[in-house]
Design a protein around this motif. Sequence first.
Motif: not given
Length: 175
Positions: A155-175
């Motif tokens: 997975w990655n850990v987005p640098a942004t703290t903006l909730t909507r943008e952080a969720h848009r940038q967050a990716v995982t290998s298990w979803e």
Amino acid sequence: MKHPSHGLTFPEILISACAVVLVLFIASAMLFPRVTSSGSAPRAAAKNDVAQLATAISAFQAEYGHLPPGANGPIRRALVDILTGRDVAANPRKIVFIEINPWKLKRGGTNAAGDFLDPWGSPYFVATSESGTIGQAGSVTGRIAYDLPKSVAVWNVPATTLTREAHRQAVTSWE
């Protein structure tokens, strides 16, 4: 005697208005794909990266019978060198399990230090388990997974703290 006309006739106004609308329509049609795809291409690249990393680590484990050293935490140069066949001590057969390009904005890759970063410049993380169940993995608050029935999670850990943008940038290998 005919009086000179000082204005436009209704058909002339109608044709001019249609021409303006047509020009605006064509301009928006050319710009719309760029606007809509600008956010989805980096996310697709990141999803591809996490899937390839998980596959590469699993392939290493299948080939050598154990997980590569350093396969927990941020994906640093040492793990990248093992998976790309450059570390012959850990990967004596020099098998290339993954190919990684130099980092570019909105594409991802390895930075100057050799760390594997997502398309926005944030690090990828990996958790592995010999038992086949990962206790905890995640990226953004609310998207943490517990007891994953997998031997590798990335997975990655987005640098942004903006909730909507952080969720848009967050990716995982298990979803």
